[in-house]
Design a protein around this motif. Structure first.
Motif: not given
Length: 170
Positions: A81-85, A89-90, A92-109
């Motif tokens: 389940l964690p691997i799938v989630v 998420v990865l 999503h953040i690679l495709k959603d270009t509307s995310l700001d750098n701080l949100s990208l940092f949060a998701f990548a963390s």
């Protein structure tokens, strides 16, 4: 996939998060595990009684939850389940270009911390937790590691960003 500055930023944050976590766990395992004068769960004071170093091998998830599950359920809930989630998420953040750098940092963390803990479960059969904070009963944590700190920090940033976004819209 074309490597852009944005995707390099995401990959860099993920890799650095994993590296910091794994290096800290190696240091703890090399410092604590195998020493005859330190027993499992023993506390080593870093700064008084407030910041404590200890080695706990966690076979469950957050605060050991799930460690009593049967092996099949544990594999499904703590590995698959964690691997799938994390993969979703990865993606999503690679495709959603509307995310700001701080949100990208949060998701990548969050992704980096998740990968680091999944790696531990696969390689060691448990996650090495080692840091404990007790500020005199005012604030007290469970035993955690750098991956947990990355996931928590990422979640806090996302919550704050969500509130700021709602304020802007109002």
């Amino acid at each position: 996939m074309k490597l852009t500055k944005r995707s390099i930023y995401i990959i860099l944050v993920i890799v650095l998060t994993i590296a910091v976590d794994q290096i800290s766990k190696i240091c703890v395992r090399n410092t604590i595990v195998g020493r005859t004068d330190i027993h499992p769960g023993e506390r080593i004071s870093l700064i008084g009684d407030a910041f404590i170093l200890m080695n706990v091998e966690n076979t469950g998830a957050f605060l050991g939850m799930g460690s009593d599950l049967n092996p099949t359920l544990r594999i499904i809930l703590l590995l698959i389940l964690p691997i799938v989630v994390l993969a979703f998420v990865l993606r999503h953040i690679l495709k959603d270009t509307s995310l700001d750098n701080l949100s990208l940092f949060a998701f990548a963390s969050i992704i980096g911390g998740g990968i680091a803990n999944v790696y531990d479960r696969v390689v060691y059969g448990s996650v090495t937790d080692f840091f404990f904070i007790d500020l005199g009963g005012v604030f007290r944590t469970g035993v955690f590691n750098m991956a947990d700190l990355s996931v928590t920090t990422g979640m806090i940033i996302l919550v704050i960003m969500s509130f700021k976004k709602k304020e802007k819209e109002a």
